[in-house]
Design a protein around this motif. Structure first.
Motif, PDB file in Angstrom:
ATOM      1  N   ASN A 114     -16.846 -32.147 -69.831  1.00  0.00           N
ATOM      2  CA  ASN A 114     -16.550 -32.513 -68.437  1.00  0.00           C
ATOM      3  C   ASN A 114     -17.205 -31.564 -67.438  1.00  0.00           C
ATOM      4  O   ASN A 114     -17.112 -30.346 -67.594  1.00  0.00           O
ATOM      5  N   TYR A 115     -17.811 -32.131 -66.399  1.00  0.00           N
ATOM      6  CA  TYR A 115     -18.341 -31.345 -65.285  1.00  0.00           C
ATOM      7  C   TYR A 115     -17.286 -31.248 -64.184  1.00  0.00           C
ATOM      8  O   TYR A 115     -16.466 -32.158 -64.023  1.00  0.00           O
ATOM      9  N   ASP A 116     -17.351 -30.170 -63.435  1.00  0.00           N
ATOM     10  CA  ASP A 116     -16.547 -30.071 -62.221  1.00  0.00           C
ATOM     11  C   ASP A 116     -17.450 -30.494 -61.068  1.00  0.00           C
ATOM     12  O   ASP A 116     -18.310 -29.731 -60.637  1.00  0.00           O
ATOM     13  N   GLN A 143     -20.285 -32.239 -75.790  1.00  0.00           N
ATOM     14  CA  GLN A 143     -21.084 -33.448 -75.616  1.00  0.00           C
ATOM     15  C   GLN A 143     -20.396 -34.385 -74.629  1.00  0.00           C
ATOM     16  O   GLN A 143     -19.180 -34.342 -74.472  1.00  0.00           O
ATOM     17  N   TYR A 144     -21.184 -35.183 -73.962  1.00  0.00           N
ATOM     18  CA  TYR A 144     -20.614 -36.313 -73.215  1.00  0.00           C
ATOM     19  C   TYR A 144     -21.481 -37.520 -73.527  1.00  0.00           C
ATOM     20  O   TYR A 144     -22.588 -37.351 -74.080  1.00  0.00           O
ATOM     21  N   PRO A 145     -21.021 -38.725 -73.226  1.00  0.00           N
ATOM     22  CA  PRO A 145     -21.715 -39.925 -73.734  1.00  0.00           C
ATOM     23  C   PRO A 145     -23.216 -39.913 -73.453  1.00  0.00           C
ATOM     24  O   PRO A 145     -23.652 -39.733 -72.318  1.00  0.00           O
ATOM     25  N   GLY A 146     -23.984 -40.071 -74.494  1.00  0.00           N
ATOM     26  CA  GLY A 146     -25.436 -40.166 -74.377  1.00  0.00           C
ATOM     27  C   GLY A 146     -26.161 -38.839 -74.418  1.00  0.00           C
ATOM     28  O   GLY A 146     -27.396 -38.814 -74.474  1.00  0.00           O
ATOM     29  N   ARG A 147     -25.417 -37.721 -74.376  1.00  0.00           N
ATOM     30  CA  ARG A 147     -26.073 -36.423 -74.304  1.00  0.00           C
ATOM     31  C   ARG A 147     -25.610 -35.481 -75.417  1.00  0.00           C
ATOM     32  O   ARG A 147     -24.435 -35.432 -75.757  1.00  0.00           O
ATOM     33  N   THR A 148     -26.559 -34.699 -75.914  1.00  0.00           N
ATOM     34  CA  THR A 148     -26.222 -33.603 -76.814  1.00  0.00           C
ATOM     35  C   THR A 148     -25.753 -32.408 -75.968  1.00  0.00           C
ATOM     36  O   THR A 148     -25.837 -32.438 -74.740  1.00  0.00           O
ATOM     37  N   GLU A 149     -25.277 -31.360 -76.623  1.00  0.00           N
ATOM     38  CA  GLU A 149     -24.824 -30.169 -75.908  1.00  0.00           C
ATOM     39  C   GLU A 149     -26.007 -29.531 -75.163  1.00  0.00           C
ATOM     40  O   GLU A 149     -27.076 -29.334 -75.751  1.00  0.00           O
ATOM     41  N   HIS A 150     -25.810 -29.186 -73.883  1.00  0.00           N
ATOM     42  CA  HIS A 150     -26.912 -28.617 -73.103  1.00  0.00           C
ATOM     43  C   HIS A 150     -26.380 -27.840 -71.908  1.00  0.00           C
ATOM     44  O   HIS A 150     -25.267 -28.078 -71.435  1.00  0.00           O
ATOM     45  N   ILE A 151     -27.185 -26.905 -71.448  1.00  0.00           N
ATOM     46  CA  ILE A 151     -26.896 -26.158 -70.215  1.00  0.00           C
ATOM     47  C   ILE A 151     -28.056 -26.411 -69.253  1.00  0.00           C
ATOM     48  O   ILE A 151     -29.223 -26.194 -69.600  1.00  0.00           O
ATOM     49  N   HIS A 152     -27.740 -26.894 -68.065  1.00  0.00           N
ATOM     50  CA  HIS A 152     -28.771 -27.128 -67.050  1.00  0.00           C
ATOM     51  C   HIS A 152     -29.119 -25.821 -66.343  1.00  0.00           C
ATOM     52  O   HIS A 152     -28.271 -24.940 -66.185  1.00  0.00           O
ATOM     53  N   PHE A 153     -30.353 -25.729 -65.874  1.00  0.00           N
ATOM     54  CA  PHE A 153     -30.732 -24.559 -65.056  1.00  0.00           C
ATOM     55  C   PHE A 153     -31.888 -24.911 -64.134  1.00  0.00           C
ATOM     56  O   PHE A 153     -32.654 -25.854 -64.378  1.00  0.00           O
TER      57      PHE A 153
HETATM   58 FE    FE Z   1     -25.745 -32.632 -68.159  1.00  0.00          FE
END
Ligand code: FE
Length: 209
Positions: A114-116, A143-153
């Motif tokens: 989940n994102y805030d 994970q969230y639907p359609g995405r693997t674990e990741h950190i944005h930057f």
């Molecule tokens: Fe994301």
């Protein structure tokens, strides 16, 4: 008189020696690291050897970026669910010179995916130190639907540099094989856990102009 004085002096000196020896604290030879504390600036001699010289690929920003994140190196105060993680590394230019004062803005989902999107939980920016070093105290994203674990930057090498937007991934990401955005050149290196805290490193290479 001398016959008594000399042995007396020897006994006193021995006593002082024993006393002083007894004062030595029992120190272990290795300094103890504080578990879970992010590393500060301690570059190894050969940091440039861990630089590929290849600028990292840019990937989509996605729908969850919020501008104006607070400046901070730790998201621990957010108490977000997830396995504690410390991510550290350097920012280099394509000649493998470390970039001082590079701006890095991180944002990610918590361990449950989940994102805030109302506030700044698991969002924050920081600047690299004099050695081009950064550290982030966070949790492993879920994970969230359609995405693997990741950190944005996002990274900006200098004030006038273009913004580089991309994402970091994990070697054991459960959705790596099926995520169309996944890029293996952006996989972090995992080290040994320190008292339940995952340790990851990644060196960013970006153009400095
Ligand atoms: Fe994301």
């Amino acid at each position: 008189m001398k016959k008594i004085l000399i042995p007396a002096i020897i006994i006193i000196l021995l006593g002082v020696f024993v006393f002083v020896s007894g004062q030595k604290p029992n120190t272990s030879p290795e300094p103890q690291e504080i578990a879970g504390e992010p590393q500060t600036t301690t570059p190894s001699e050969d940091i440039s050897q861990t630089c590929t010289g290849e600028a990292i690929p840019q990937l989509t920003e996605g729908p969850y970026y919020t501008p104006g994140s607070p400046e901070r190196k730790s998201f621990r105060e957010d108490n977000a669910p997830g396995t504690p993680l410390i991510l550290t590394g350097y920012v280099f230019d394509t000649d493998c010179n470390p970039i001082t004062n590079a701006w890095i803005d991180f944002w990610q989902a918590d361990g449950e995916g989940n994102y805030d999107n109302a506030g700044y939980t698991l969002r924050g920016h920081q600047y690299t130190d004099a050695n081009g070093f950064y550290s982030l105290e966070t949790v492993v994203p879920g994970q969230y639907p359609g995405r693997t674990e990741h950190i944005h930057f996002k990274i900006k090498a200098t004030e006038n540099s273009p913004v580089v937007t991309s994402q970091l991934f994990f070697p054991d990401g459960k959705g790596n094989a099926t995520d169309a955005i996944f890029d293996e050149s952006l996989i972090v290196n995992m080290g040994e856990d320190v008292e339940g805290v995952k340790q990851a490193t990644y060196n960013f290479v970006v153009g400095s102009k």
